[in-house]
Design an enzyme around this catalytic site. Structure first.
Site, PDB file in Angstrom:
ATOM      1  N   ASN A 128      12.602  -8.569   1.601  1.00 49.72           N
ATOM      2  CA  ASN A 128      11.618  -7.862   0.781  1.00 49.72           C
ATOM      3  C   ASN A 128      12.156  -7.723  -0.639  1.00 49.72           C
ATOM      4  O   ASN A 128      13.302  -7.334  -0.840  1.00 49.72           O
ATOM      5  CB  ASN A 128      11.366  -6.475   1.399  1.00 49.72           C
ATOM      6  N   ASP A 159       1.216  -1.022  -5.492  1.00 54.83           N
ATOM      7  CA  ASP A 159       0.578   0.099  -6.164  1.00 54.83           C
ATOM      8  C   ASP A 159       0.400  -0.270  -7.628  1.00 54.83           C
ATOM      9  O   ASP A 159       1.134  -1.088  -8.178  1.00 54.83           O
ATOM     10  CB  ASP A 159       1.357   1.416  -6.007  1.00 54.83           C
ATOM     11  N   GLU A 186      15.557  -5.987  -1.353  1.00 54.38           N
ATOM     12  CA  GLU A 186      15.906  -6.043  -2.776  1.00 54.38           C
ATOM     13  C   GLU A 186      17.321  -6.577  -3.042  1.00 54.38           C
ATOM     14  O   GLU A 186      18.138  -5.907  -3.679  1.00 54.38           O
ATOM     15  CB  GLU A 186      15.710  -4.668  -3.408  1.00 54.38           C
ATOM     16  N   HIS A 211       4.688  -4.047  -7.073  1.00 56.08           N
ATOM     17  CA  HIS A 211       4.596  -2.800  -7.830  1.00 56.08           C
ATOM     18  C   HIS A 211       4.220  -3.161  -9.269  1.00 56.08           C
ATOM     19  O   HIS A 211       4.969  -3.842  -9.966  1.00 56.08           O
ATOM     20  CB  HIS A 211       5.942  -2.068  -7.837  1.00 56.08           C
ATOM     21  N   GLU A 226       4.185  -3.719  -0.732  1.00 59.36           N
ATOM     22  CA  GLU A 226       4.288  -2.351  -1.249  1.00 59.36           C
ATOM     23  C   GLU A 226       3.409  -2.133  -2.475  1.00 59.36           C
ATOM     24  O   GLU A 226       3.807  -1.476  -3.437  1.00 59.36           O
ATOM     25  CB  GLU A 226       5.742  -2.026  -1.623  1.00 59.36           C
TER      26      GLU A 226
END
Length: 568
Positions: free
Chosen positions: A416, A485, A365, A452, A483
């Site tokens: 990432n 979701d 990030e 996300h 990641e």
């Protein structure tokens, strides 16, 4: 009352019990080498101050995160019981020394720890015996009671659970009682050992020289060995279908060590459904590097052993981030010392896991959330929140990747990031960053797209995501979903179908684009999902992952399975 007391041992054996009405020696008869913050030698445990804390996303706070012993057997009893601990090197203004019995293991989220029922008993620096009880309704103990003792040096503490009362003794002398709100109502207890540094910042800790469990009523105590790490496999799982893809492709998830060792259904799904795991927390600096120059890899090593036992790859997360840093990493003002701290951390951590992990999130990030960063010459990079950028500018990314490559030359190295699935300045800035890194010869292998989708506005068309994956392919860079979701809003009609379509759509893109190497979700069950509402206590679980809180598969799982079945 049914009691289960877990004590640490190696991760071999499956459900073997040791019966008998005699006392159970929980220290010398078992292996405590996997207990973070301790050193075992000749049947004695030295407990050191670990200073483990969990900071919030804005780097404020510092919720205590004391270690507990997960990788071991547990003890069963159908009646009352007593636990006796002989502790040496306590009192005398040398900091507090603690034994903690967990009725339920805490749940660790990204930046938060959910306390569950537990009892902590110990000797304070001024020689008192203190008993604290957590009832699972808050971060702080619901009950805290001190007893005059004048204890120092070597003390034998005994805690008896008799009916709804805890009775406390020191060196055979009754100190008093504390009401039990039902700490062990579910019949489970895991052991934790803690040492506070004290006013003099003591680091040598205290010693546990004896730990005995004795039944006070009911049948005999039974010691159940630690569960087997290897899980049964089947032919119709996500990993089985991924193995049929015509090129190497992994399907993964983020895993946490607490449920992995204490929830058999979670463990079975983790080991059978996925071919890759990402450590949810255990590899982050505040967990394995809590003090300057002091590392504890045991929780992280546990996840690596689980992966090896189940033929899973490890995508290690993360070496350099502006979050999840121990407080000491933000204390240095000298840019050169900050640089040395980063490089030493990378060399030590990546070196420890050399040959044991397949991939690293080297930098996590780096892109800014501040609109000004995209117009003021920062090139979209996060500046004020990152000690690494403040000390080195953009060069910290180059240095981090080069250091990771030196430490583990065979590992694939990723950057990432979140929010770069969408079109816009964030993606444009990231793409330009990757171009600059490649032009400078930085050994970056790939980019992780977190995916996300916290709100409907976060949802991105698969074709937009595909175009970004293809853009990276032109630069010779891999991509992965890292990641994912998809939390469902209360006002969303047929939200689970939307969730399933979103997840499967991104997976199909990865399967169809040759440079996309894996697809991972951030956890797999809502029972332990990090998108829970942590503003209330206990947290309200979210609906964001392929399995629900009862570990039942949702439509998302079926859609993912079907996408893999249809892959070339």
């Amino acid at each position: 009352m049914l009691l289960v007391m877990a004590v640490a041992a190696g991760c071999t054996g499956q459900g073997e019990s040791i019966g008998g009405r005699s006392d159970e020696d929980l220290l010398r008869n078992h292996n405590w080498t996997q207990m973070p913050g301790t050193t075992a030698q000749n049947g004695i445990l030295r407990v050191s101050a670990s200073d483990r804390h969990i900071v919030e996303q804005d780097s404020s706070g510092g919720q205590p995160n004391p270690p507990l012993n997960l990788a071991g057997p547990h003890l069963r009893s159908d009646g009352d019981f007593t636990v006796t601990a002989r502790m040496s090197g306590v009192g005398d203004d040398d900091g507090d020394s603690w034994l903690r019995l967990y009725g339920r293991v805490p749940v660790i989220y990204d930046e938060w720890r959910q306390e569950r029922p537990s009892l902590r008993v110990g000797v304070t620096a001024d020689g008192r015996v203190r008993v604290q009880i957590w009832d699972g309704e808050g971060d702080e103990p619901a009950t805290s009671k001190d007893f005059d003792c004048g204890c120092s040096g070597t003390v034998t503490l005994a805690v008896s659970s008799i009916g709804d009362t805890f009775r406390v003794k020191a060196d055979g002398r009754q100190l008093g009682t504390v009401q039990d709100p039902g700490v062990f109502a579910e019949g489970t207890v895991w052991f934790g050992l803690e040492a506070d540094a004290g006013e003099n910042e003591r680091r040598e800790g205290w010693r546990l020289t004896q730990l005995i469990a004795r039944p006070e009523s009911g049948d005999s105590l039974r010691v159940i060995k630690a569960p087997q790490l290897r899980q049964a496999q089947s032919d119709d799982t996500l990993r089985a279908r991924a193995a049929d893809v015509e090129r190497p492709f992994d399907v993964g998830t983020a895993l946490a060590e607490n449920p992995l060792l204490t929830d058999s259904r979670y463990r079975a799904l983790a080991g059978s459904q996925f071919s890759m795991l990402t450590p949810e927390n255990a590899f982050k600096p505040q967990f394995l590097h809590p003090r300057r120059g002091v590392y504890d890899f045991r929780d992280a090593d546990l996840l690596v052993r689980f992966a090896r036992a189940n033929d899973m790859k490890v995508h290690a997360h993360t070496l350099v981030w502006h979050e999840a840093l121990p407080n000491w990493m933000r204390e240095d003002d000298d840019p050169e010392e900050v640089r040395r701290t980063m490089l030493r951390h990378i060399a030590t951590v990546a070196g420890h896991f050399k040959g044991k992990v397949a991939e690293w999130d080297v930098v996590n990030e780096p892109m800014s959330d501040d609109e000004k960063s995209y117009t003021n010459g920062n090139l979209g990079l996060r500046s004020e929140q990152s000690p690494w950028y403040e000390a080195m500018g953009e060069e910290y990314i180059d240095e981090a990747f080069r250091a990771a490559h030196r430490a583990d030359p065979k590992a694939e190295l990723f950057l990432n990031e979140y929010g770069v699935e969408e079109e816009g300045e964030r993606w444009d800035a990231l793409y330009d960053l990757i171009k600059r890194l490649k032009e400078r010869g930085v050994p970056i292998d790939g980019v992780g797209f977190q995916n996300h989708e916290y709100t409907p506005g976060d949802r991105t068309a698969p074709e937009t995501f595909r175009s970004h994956v293809q853009d990276l392919a032109e630069l010779g860079v891999q991509a992965r979903v890292s990641e994912m979701d998809v939390p469902i809003g209360e006002d969303e009609e047929d939200g689970r179908e939307t969730q399933a379509v979103e997840m499967a759509g991104k997976l199909r893109v990865c399967l169809e684009e040759p440079n996309c190497t894996s697809f991972s979700t951030w956890g797999f069950t809502d029972r332990y999902g990090s998108t829970s509402d942590t503003k209330i206590y206990p947290p309200r679980t979210a609906d964001s992952l392929p399995w629900d809180t009862d570990l039942r598969p949702k439509r998302a799982y079926e859609h993912l399975l079907e996408a893999l079945r249809a892959a070339p």
